[in-house]
Design an enzyme around this catalytic site. Structure first.
Site, PDB file in Angstrom:
ATOM      1  N   HIS A 143      78.667 -44.266 -28.323  1.00 61.38           N
ATOM      2  CA  HIS A 143      78.910 -43.083 -27.576  1.00 61.38           C
ATOM      3  C   HIS A 143      78.660 -43.703 -26.560  1.00 61.38           C
ATOM      4  CE1 HIS A 143      78.167 -38.763 -26.374  1.00 61.38           C
ATOM      5  NE2 HIS A 143      76.588 -39.119 -26.381  1.00 61.38           N
TER       6      HIS A 143
ATOM      7  N   CYS B 270      77.699 -34.893 -30.409  1.00 60.22           N
ATOM      8  CA  CYS B 270      78.629 -36.242 -29.818  1.00 60.22           C
ATOM      9  C   CYS B 270      78.840 -37.228 -30.944  1.00 60.22           C
ATOM     10  CB  CYS B 270      77.524 -36.583 -28.727  1.00 60.22           C
ATOM     11  SG  CYS B 270      76.832 -35.406 -27.687  1.00 60.22           S
TER      12      CYS B 270
ATOM     13  N   ASN C  47      79.289 -38.358 -19.873  1.00 63.23           N
ATOM     14  CA  ASN C  47      78.844 -38.827 -21.378  1.00 63.23           C
ATOM     15  C   ASN C  47      80.211 -37.255 -20.927  1.00 63.23           C
ATOM     16  OD1 ASN C  47      78.082 -37.461 -23.757  1.00 63.23           O
ATOM     17  ND2 ASN C  47      75.744 -37.426 -22.846  1.00 63.23           N
TER      18      ASN C  47
HETATM   19  O1  UT7 Z   1      75.445 -37.705 -25.318  1.00 62.56           O
HETATM   20  C1  UT7 Z   1      73.657 -37.304 -25.867  1.00 62.56           C
HETATM   21  C2  UT7 Z   1      72.589 -36.479 -24.800  1.00 62.56           C
HETATM   22  N1  UT7 Z   1      72.446 -37.228 -23.726  1.00 62.56           N
HETATM   23  C3  UT7 Z   1      71.393 -38.251 -23.919  1.00 62.56           C
HETATM   24  O2  UT7 Z   1      71.552 -39.130 -24.676  1.00 62.56           O
HETATM   25  C4  UT7 Z   1      70.613 -39.151 -22.560  1.00 62.56           C
HETATM   26  C5  UT7 Z   1      69.153 -39.868 -23.096  1.00 62.56           C
HETATM   27  N2  UT7 Z   1      68.565 -39.175 -22.139  1.00 62.56           N
HETATM   28  C6  UT7 Z   1      68.345 -40.386 -20.723  1.00 62.56           C
HETATM   29  O3  UT7 Z   1      70.046 -40.061 -20.522  1.00 62.56           O
HETATM   30  C7  UT7 Z   1      67.607 -39.754 -19.612  1.00 62.56           C
HETATM   31  O4  UT7 Z   1      66.523 -39.846 -20.256  1.00 62.56           O
HETATM   32  C8  UT7 Z   1      67.906 -39.289 -18.560  1.00 62.56           C
HETATM   33  C9  UT7 Z   1      68.979 -40.163 -17.904  1.00 62.56           C
HETATM   34  C10 UT7 Z   1      68.378 -37.399 -19.364  1.00 62.56           C
HETATM   35  C11 UT7 Z   1      66.290 -39.082 -17.436  1.00 62.56           C
HETATM   36  O5  UT7 Z   1      66.152 -39.952 -17.263  1.00 62.56           O
HETATM   37  P1  UT7 Z   1      65.244 -40.913 -17.306  1.00 62.56           P
HETATM   38  O6  UT7 Z   1      64.588 -42.336 -17.294  1.00 62.56           O
HETATM   39  O7  UT7 Z   1      64.251 -40.175 -18.766  1.00 62.56           O
HETATM   40  O8  UT7 Z   1      64.038 -40.142 -16.230  1.00 62.56           O
HETATM   41  P2  UT7 Z   1      62.916 -39.190 -16.537  1.00 62.56           P
HETATM   42  O9  UT7 Z   1      63.708 -37.470 -16.978  1.00 62.56           O
HETATM   43  O10 UT7 Z   1      61.460 -39.522 -17.234  1.00 62.56           O
HETATM   44  O11 UT7 Z   1      62.562 -38.301 -14.997  1.00 62.56           O
HETATM   45  C12 UT7 Z   1      62.065 -39.225 -14.122  1.00 62.56           C
HETATM   46  C13 UT7 Z   1      62.547 -38.863 -12.335  1.00 62.56           C
HETATM   47  C14 UT7 Z   1      61.469 -37.860 -12.400  1.00 62.56           C
HETATM   48  O12 UT7 Z   1      60.457 -37.034 -11.682  1.00 62.56           O
HETATM   49  P3  UT7 Z   1      58.962 -37.840 -11.879  1.00 62.56           P
HETATM   50  O13 UT7 Z   1      58.401 -36.221 -12.490  1.00 62.56           O
HETATM   51  O14 UT7 Z   1      58.830 -39.130 -12.463  1.00 62.56           O
HETATM   52  O15 UT7 Z   1      58.838 -37.032 -10.398  1.00 62.56           O
HETATM   53  C15 UT7 Z   1      62.625 -36.644 -13.268  1.00 62.56           C
HETATM   54  O16 UT7 Z   1      62.331 -35.391 -12.431  1.00 62.56           O
HETATM   55  O17 UT7 Z   1      63.589 -38.724 -12.824  1.00 62.56           O
HETATM   56  C16 UT7 Z   1      63.373 -36.671 -11.819  1.00 62.56           C
HETATM   57  N3  UT7 Z   1      64.992 -36.865 -12.325  1.00 62.56           N
HETATM   58  C17 UT7 Z   1      65.821 -37.057 -10.795  1.00 62.56           C
HETATM   59  N4  UT7 Z   1      65.840 -37.357 -10.536  1.00 62.56           N
HETATM   60  C18 UT7 Z   1      67.352 -37.629  -9.464  1.00 62.56           C
HETATM   61  C19 UT7 Z   1      65.751 -36.354 -13.295  1.00 62.56           C
HETATM   62  N5  UT7 Z   1      67.417 -36.418 -13.192  1.00 62.56           N
HETATM   63  C20 UT7 Z   1      66.909 -36.542 -11.497  1.00 62.56           C
HETATM   64  C21 UT7 Z   1      68.334 -36.564 -11.347  1.00 62.56           C
HETATM   65  N6  UT7 Z   1      68.060 -36.893 -10.414  1.00 62.56           N
HETATM   66  N7  UT7 Z   1      69.273 -36.519 -11.330  1.00 62.56           N
END
Ligand code: UT7
Length: 334
Positions: free
Chosen positions: A259, A119, A289
Site C-alpha cells: 500500500h 486501505c 495515497n
Molecule cells: O493509508 C494509511 C493512512 N495514512 C498513513 O499511513 C500516513 C502515515 N503518516 C504519515 O505519512 C506522516 O505521519 C505524515 C506525512 C502524515 C506527517 O509526517 P511527519 O513526518 O510524521 O510529520 P509530523 O506530523 O511530525 O509534523 C512535523 C511538522 C509539524 O510542524 P511542527 O509542529 O514541527 O512545527 C507539522 O505541523 O510538519 C508540519 N506539517 C506540515 N508542514 C508543511 C504537517 N503537515 C504539513 C504539510 N506541510 N503538509
C-alpha cells in the site's frame, strides 16, 4: 487406496486501472493549505495526485478499471460469478458500490458486495476471492479497489489533504491452469487503534446532520504519527509471516507491492525486512495515497514496466484504518 487431493489455486487472470485525468500538483496545494513542495516531497515522496471532477464517484472510476481487467483476462462480464469492491469511499452507504458496477458492466450472473477494511480492502478482497475460488464456490471474481478520497478530505488540514488521491484498480481472479496463483494469505486487525484514522460521521453512531457537518465530523481524521509507527511495526512482521506461510524465503520474493501511504514507510519496511528497496513497487510519487486502489494500481504499473514475469513470487500487502492489514504471496501467471 489413498487418493491425493490437489488444491486449485486462485490466479490473477487480468489487471486494469483507471485514474481521473485531472492532476493536482504540490504547487496547486501550496495555494490551498500552508505547505510546500519541498515538505511534501521529503516527508512523503508525493509530487502529484489525481483528483475527480464534477460529481464523479467511486463507481465511475471502478467501471473503466473493471472493463480493462476483463479485457486483459479475456473474460466477459457475464462470466463473472462475484464482484468484491474494496472501498472506503463508496458512492453511498448502501447499496454497495459493487452492485452499481455489476449493473454498469453487465455482470448479469454475479453476486456483489463491498468490503470495507480501509486501505487494506483490496488485499482483503483478493484473500476472500482466493478462498472462495479454491473452495469451488465461484469461478471468476472481479476484485476492485476504488476510492475518491479527495471528496472526504478536510481541505483545511494540511497533514491529510496533501497525502491523498483518487483512483481505481481491478483484478479478475479465477482457477489457476498452470503454476500461478495465491500461495499463502494473512489477515489481521487491531481495533484498539480505531481512533487513529477514521471518518466519524455518516454511520449509525453519528448520523449526518447539519450540526455534524458544521463541526467538520464528515471529514476524515488521522493521527499521522501513530499510523506511521504502527505501519512500520506491523508491515515487516506481516511480510515475513506470509512468506514463511508460503514455504518460501525472502530471497524467493522478486517484488513486494505495498500500500502506498508514505515513501518513508516503504523505506522503513525495506530496512526492517532486509529486502532491497528496489524490490518494493513505488507509485506514490505520481498518485499519492489512493487507499485501497493503491495496490492494484501499483501492480498494474509494475507489470506495464516489465517488472513482473510468469513464475515470479510477489507479496501484495495492504494496511490502514481499523487498524487492518492483509497480505498474500502470489506466484505470477495463470
Ligand atoms: O493509508 C494509511 C493512512 N495514512 C498513513 O499511513 C500516513 C502515515 N503518516 C504519515 O505519512 C506522516 O505521519 C505524515 C506525512 C502524515 C506527517 O509526517 P511527519 O513526518 O510524521 O510529520 P509530523 O506530523 O511530525 O509534523 C512535523 C511538522 C509539524 O510542524 P511542527 O509542529 O514541527 O512545527 C507539522 O505541523 O510538519 C508540519 N506539517 C506540515 N508542514 C508543511 C504537517 N503537515 C504539513 C504539510 N506541510 N503538509
Amino acid at each position: 487406496m489413498c487418493q491425493q487431493q490437489t488444491i486449485t489455486r486462485a490466479a490473477i487472470l487480468g489487471l486494469g486501472m483507471h485514474v481521473p485525468p485531472r492532476i493536482l500538483t504540490n504547487a496547486d496545494l501550496e495555494k490551498i493549505v500552508e505547505t510546500s513542495d519541498e515538505w511534501i516531497v521529503t516527508r512523503t515522496g508525493i509530487r502529484t495526485r489525481r483528483i475527480v471532477e464534477g460529481d464523479q464517484a467511486a463507481s465511475d472510476l471502478a467501471v473503466p478499471a473493471a472493463e480493462a481487467a476483463l479485457r486483459d483476462a479475456g473474460i466477459s462480464a457475464a462470466d463473472l460469478d462475484l464482484i468484491i469492491c474494496g472501498t472506503t469511499t463508496p458512492d453511498m452507504v448502501f447499496p454497495a458500490t459493487a452492485c452499481l458496477v455489476q449493473e454498469r458492466i453487465g455482470a448479469t450472473r454475479a453476486g456483489a458486495f463491498d468490503l470495507l477494511a480501509a486501505c487494506s480492502s483490496f488485499v482483503y478482497g483478493v484473500v476472500t476471492a482466493a478462498q472462495m475460488i479454491e473452495a469451488g464456490l465461484v469461478r471468476h471474481v472481479l476484485v476492485l479497489g476504488a476510492e475518491v478520497l479527495t471528496r472526504l478530505a478536510d481541505w483545511s488540514d494540511r497533514t491529510t489533504s496533501v497525502l491523498i488521491g483518487d483512483g481505481a484498480g481491478a483484478v479478475v481472479m479465477g482457477p489457476s491452469s498452470g503454476g500461478g496463483g495465491v500461495r499463502s494469505t494473512v489477515v489481521g486487525s487491531d481495533g484498539s487503534a480505531a481512533d487513529i484514522l477514521k471518518l466519524p460521521s455518516g454511520g449509525s453512531r453519528v448520523p449526518m446532520t447539519e450540526e455534524v457537518v458544521a463541526k467538520g465530523l464528515h471529514r476524515a481524521r488521522m493521527d499521522g504519527q501513530s499510523v506511521f509507527k504502527l505501519a512500520v511495526r506491523i508491515v515487516p512482521e506481516t511480510i515475513l509471516q506470509v512468506v514463511q506461510k508460503a514455504g518460501l524465503s525472502l530471497d524467493d520474493i522478486s517484488l513486494v507491492v505495498p500500500h502506498q501511504a508514505n515513501q518513508r514507510i516503504t523505506e522503513a519496511v525495506a530496512r526492517a525486512t532486509g529486502l532491497p528497496l528496489e524490490r518494493f513497487v513505488s507509485t506514490i510519487e505520481a498518485y499519492g495515497n489512493t487507499s485501497s486502489a493503491s495496490v492494484p494500481i501499483s501492480l498494474w504499473e509494475a507489470r506495464s514496466d516489465g517488472r513482473i514475469k510468469d513464475g515470479d513470487n510477489l507479496v501484495l500487502i495492504g494496511f490502514g484504518g481499523g487498524f487492518t492489514w492483509a497480505a498474500c504471496v502470489l506466484t505470477w501467471g495463470r
